[in-house]
Design a protein around this motif. Structure first.
Motif, PDB file in Angstrom:
ATOM      1  N   GLY A  77     -24.590  47.675 -67.897  1.00 39.03           N
ATOM      2  CA  GLY A  77     -25.621  48.914 -67.902  1.00 39.03           C
ATOM      3  C   GLY A  77     -26.667  48.902 -66.811  1.00 39.03           C
ATOM      4  O   GLY A  77     -27.640  49.211 -66.941  1.00 39.03           O
ATOM      5  N   CYS A  78     -26.188  48.702 -65.610  1.00 39.54           N
ATOM      6  CA  CYS A  78     -26.885  48.927 -64.606  1.00 39.54           C
ATOM      7  C   CYS A  78     -26.586  50.467 -63.970  1.00 39.54           C
ATOM      8  O   CYS A  78     -25.983  50.306 -63.039  1.00 39.54           O
ATOM      9  N   PHE A  79     -27.390  51.337 -64.263  1.00 41.12           N
ATOM     10  CA  PHE A  79     -27.004  52.714 -63.865  1.00 41.12           C
ATOM     11  C   PHE A  79     -28.061  53.392 -63.089  1.00 41.12           C
ATOM     12  O   PHE A  79     -27.723  54.435 -62.066  1.00 41.12           O
ATOM     13  N   ASP A  80     -29.248  53.124 -62.970  1.00 39.87           N
ATOM     14  CA  ASP A  80     -30.334  53.788 -62.447  1.00 39.87           C
ATOM     15  C   ASP A  80     -30.213  53.973 -60.919  1.00 39.87           C
ATOM     16  O   ASP A  80     -30.798  54.971 -60.352  1.00 39.87           O
ATOM     17  N   ILE A  81     -29.491  53.093 -60.130  1.00 42.47           N
ATOM     18  CA  ILE A  81     -29.510  53.399 -58.920  1.00 42.47           C
ATOM     19  C   ILE A  81     -28.395  54.237 -58.345  1.00 42.47           C
ATOM     20  O   ILE A  81     -28.430  54.493 -57.131  1.00 42.47           O
ATOM     21  N   PHE A  82     -27.709  55.070 -59.282  1.00 35.42           N
ATOM     22  CA  PHE A  82     -26.667  55.955 -58.880  1.00 35.42           C
ATOM     23  C   PHE A  82     -27.137  57.383 -59.348  1.00 35.42           C
ATOM     24  O   PHE A  82     -28.067  57.335 -59.663  1.00 35.42           O
ATOM     25  N   THR A  83     -26.520  58.089 -58.662  1.00 34.55           N
ATOM     26  CA  THR A  83     -26.611  59.818 -58.663  1.00 34.55           C
ATOM     27  C   THR A  83     -26.444  59.973 -60.270  1.00 34.55           C
ATOM     28  O   THR A  83     -25.579  59.471 -61.068  1.00 34.55           O
ATOM     29  N   PRO A  84     -27.116  60.998 -60.793  1.00 37.97           N
ATOM     30  CA  PRO A  84     -26.639  61.573 -62.241  1.00 37.97           C
ATOM     31  C   PRO A  84     -25.183  61.639 -62.340  1.00 37.97           C
ATOM     32  O   PRO A  84     -24.706  61.231 -63.649  1.00 37.97           O
ATOM     33  N   GLN A  85     -24.429  62.407 -61.501  1.00 36.14           N
ATOM     34  CA  GLN A  85     -22.991  62.388 -61.828  1.00 36.14           C
ATOM     35  C   GLN A  85     -22.251  61.047 -62.091  1.00 36.14           C
ATOM     36  O   GLN A  85     -21.440  60.722 -63.045  1.00 36.14           O
ATOM     37  N   GLU A  86     -22.852  59.838 -61.188  1.00 37.56           N
ATOM     38  CA  GLU A  86     -22.110  58.692 -61.194  1.00 37.56           C
ATOM     39  C   GLU A  86     -22.500  57.836 -62.620  1.00 37.56           C
ATOM     40  O   GLU A  86     -21.814  57.188 -62.955  1.00 37.56           O
ATOM     41  N   GLN A  87     -23.838  58.146 -62.942  1.00 35.07           N
ATOM     42  CA  GLN A  87     -24.290  57.462 -64.065  1.00 35.07           C
ATOM     43  C   GLN A  87     -23.485  58.299 -65.104  1.00 35.07           C
ATOM     44  O   GLN A  87     -23.317  57.358 -66.182  1.00 35.07           O
ATOM     45  N   LYS A  88     -23.343  59.427 -65.230  1.00 37.43           N
ATOM     46  CA  LYS A  88     -22.600  60.267 -66.449  1.00 37.43           C
ATOM     47  C   LYS A  88     -20.942  59.546 -66.304  1.00 37.43           C
ATOM     48  O   LYS A  88     -20.624  59.051 -67.606  1.00 37.43           O
ATOM     49  N   ILE A  89     -20.260  58.855 -65.405  1.00 40.56           N
ATOM     50  CA  ILE A  89     -19.139  58.321 -65.248  1.00 40.56           C
ATOM     51  C   ILE A  89     -19.440  56.998 -65.691  1.00 40.56           C
ATOM     52  O   ILE A  89     -18.562  56.316 -66.519  1.00 40.56           O
ATOM     53  N   LEU A  90     -20.385  56.330 -65.468  1.00 44.04           N
ATOM     54  CA  LEU A  90     -20.466  54.712 -66.039  1.00 44.04           C
ATOM     55  C   LEU A  90     -20.918  54.568 -67.704  1.00 44.04           C
ATOM     56  O   LEU A  90     -20.367  54.050 -68.099  1.00 44.04           O
ATOM     57  N   LYS A  91     -21.437  55.840 -67.888  1.00 48.47           N
ATOM     58  CA  LYS A  91     -22.003  55.632 -69.342  1.00 48.47           C
ATOM     59  C   LYS A  91     -20.721  56.086 -70.287  1.00 48.47           C
ATOM     60  O   LYS A  91     -20.597  55.446 -71.226  1.00 48.47           O
ATOM     61  N   LYS A  92     -19.914  56.974 -69.647  1.00 45.31           N
ATOM     62  CA  LYS A  92     -18.638  57.382 -70.302  1.00 45.31           C
ATOM     63  C   LYS A  92     -17.878  56.202 -70.397  1.00 45.31           C
ATOM     64  O   LYS A  92     -17.233  55.829 -71.608  1.00 45.31           O
TER      65      LYS A  92
END
Length: 511
Positions: A273-288
């Motif tokens: 669940g370590c998302f915040d250091i990534f771009t919005p698009q990368e966060q979207k990929i991780l969350k999915k």
């Protein structure tokens, strides 16, 4: 509840009795203090051969050599009577080992132990490689099957498939009854629930089979069997061993080298669940990816980071190594899948340590391309990391590639490991990001002084048995404690004689 003989009797309180009572209490306190002191003394001297205090300094040149063994050496041979498997088994055991290479190795070791516990014939374990690795090569494609069966002949009977039954002149295949074992199931589950179904159906199929047998078992011979499987019987196929050795030899032409398992990959980041250091698009990929593969859970990045639940970034890895005294001439082999975020995250690390390699950069042959797909690629990385002079995992946990590797390096002669304490390091990195950089390197070194560098050490939860099999799978030639004494050198001959006697008796009974 008061102890009999020390309760007060009402109506008889005098000054003298009060003074006597106080003397009794003080005497008891002194005795308790003495017992505690002696207990502490003996517990510390009883582990004098184990790391009892942390380093006061870290010298980089010393880390390139194996850690201090304290007089211990690896030994997983039986030390008490260990009879060969009986000729008549209770049935067949099939298992499906899911997960990555680490999970599969521990699952195979558990399967052998489960078969021994139930007096069952083990069917060659199935590897669920296709769902994650897109690799259906199976056990035969990764491990030396003949060596596996031969090495364990004193422990369990192993067959490649369940044979057909001959009944009324017709051949009929035994259908294994499918069971889902509880996670970390106790031995009693296997001797009761599983064995009952095995005797009823002739065969059982345990799936999934990752972490399905308790790791802490209070019987050293069972634990030593796990080590015999993991560190002796599970040998990769010759072409994997040859390719791994070729990579190691080429790396060594320029001196010692370090290997790092850089766990900065999509699945690990999504799980943590370590998302915040990534771009919005990368966060979207991780969350999915997280939604599709893991159970829902409230995860706040700042909270996860502060307690060390986030994998170290490549830059953080570089800063730790630099603080320890490694310079930019250090040669590093990277064992990792595709790093999430790509070159943006690798650039700071590469600027600190430019001599980075992986199996593709070291070995350019066609053989490499053909033999490093799927699980085989992970197996090559495993062997190179095992043989490296120093190994550093950036995220070690019970289901991680590094978990088994740490234990294997310990067993392979206490080879140096650098295990960052992510929880203790997190506030130091957070301070640096907020501009508080004074004393940064010193703070890193202070934390790392309190970590283990590959010496024998007591296993404390949540450390896994597969990460640290000391003391069960180790011994001492000159041991004060008889339980720690090394078995005789001819133990294999003794076991072979036992096996031959059993087989001779069985043949004479049949004839």
């Amino acid at each position: 509840m008061r102890r009999a003989g020390f309760h007060r009797q009402h109506g008889r309180h005098t000054g003298g009795s009060g003074m006597k009572g106080m003397i009794v209490k003080l005497s008891l306190a002194a005795v308790v203090l003495l017992i505690c002191t002696l207990s502490l003394f003996f517990s510390s001297t009883g582990t004098s051969n184990v790391q009892s205090s942390y380093r006061s300094e870290i010298h980089v040149e010393e880390l390139w050599s194996n850690a201090d063994s304290g007089g211990w050496r690896p030994s997983s041979a039986p030390r008490t009577h260990w009879p060969p498997p009986p000729n008549e088994s209770n049935g067949y055991l099939r298992v499906r080992c899911n997960g990555g290479l680490n999970q599969q190795r521990s699952a195979i070791s558990n399967a052998v132990l489960a078969a021994r516990i139930m007096n069952a014939t083990l069917v060659l374990p199935e590897l669920d490689a296709n769902s994650f690795w897109h690799d259906d090569s199976g056990f035969h494609g990764i491990y030396d099957v003949e060596h596996f069966i031969k090495t364990l002949r004193y422990d369990v009977k192993i067959v490649e498939s369940i044979p057909e039954n001959q009944k009324s002149g017709k051949k009929k295949k035994i259908k294994a009854f499918q069971l889902r074992p509880p996670r970390d199931a106790p031995i009693s589950w296997y001797t009761n629930d599983a064995l009952k179904k095995m005797k009823e159906h002739g065969a059982i199929y345990l799936t999934p089979f990752s972490h399905r047998l308790a790791e802490e078992i209070d019987y050293p011979e069972y634990q030593r069997l796990r080590c015999r499987v993991n560190y002796h019987a599970l040998r990769f196929k010759p072409h994997i061993m040859k390719l791994s050795q070729s990579i190691v030899d080429k790396l060594r032409t320029q001196g010692p080298f370090m290997s790092i398992h850089l766990r900065f990959e999509m699945d690990m980041l999504a799980f943590a669940g370590c998302f915040d250091i990534f771009t919005p698009q990368e966060q979207k990929i991780l969350k999915k990816y997280r939604e599709e593969n893991f159970a829902p859970k409230r995860l706040v990045y700042n909270e996860r980071r502060a307690i060390g639940k986030c994998p170290l970034t490549p830059e953080e890895v570089g800063l730790i190594l630099r603080a320890l005294g490694f310079d930019n001439s250090t040669r590093i082999y990277l064992a990792a899948g595709e790093l999430f975020g790509g070159e943006r995250f690798m650039k700071p690390f590469r600027s600190l340590f430019p001599r980075l390699e992986n199996h593709s950069s070291v070995e350019h042959s066609e053989e490499l391309a053909e033999n490093t797909r799927g699980l085989a690629g992970s197996a090559v990385d495993y062997m190179v990391c095992l043989l490296s002079d120093i190994f550093m995992p950036t995220y070690d946990g019970p289901s991680n590639f590094a978990n088994n590797l740490l234990g294997h390096r310990l067993y392979y002669g206490f080879r140096t490991t650098i295990r960052p304490d992510r929880k203790s390091l997190a506030p130091i990195f957070i301070d640096k990001e907020n501009g508080r950089t004074a004393g940064f390197d010193e703070a890193i070194r202070k934390v790392m002084l309190k970590t283990n560098f590959g010496e024998p050490h007591k296993r404390v939860s949540p450390e896994s048995f597969y990460t640290n099999s000391w003391p069960e799978c180790f011994c001492q030639t000159s041991a004060k404690n008889p339980a720690d004494k090394c078995p005789p050198n001819d133990i294999l001959n003794i076991m072979n004689d036992e096996l031959e006697k059993t087989e001779t008796h069985a043949n004479s009974t049949i004839s």
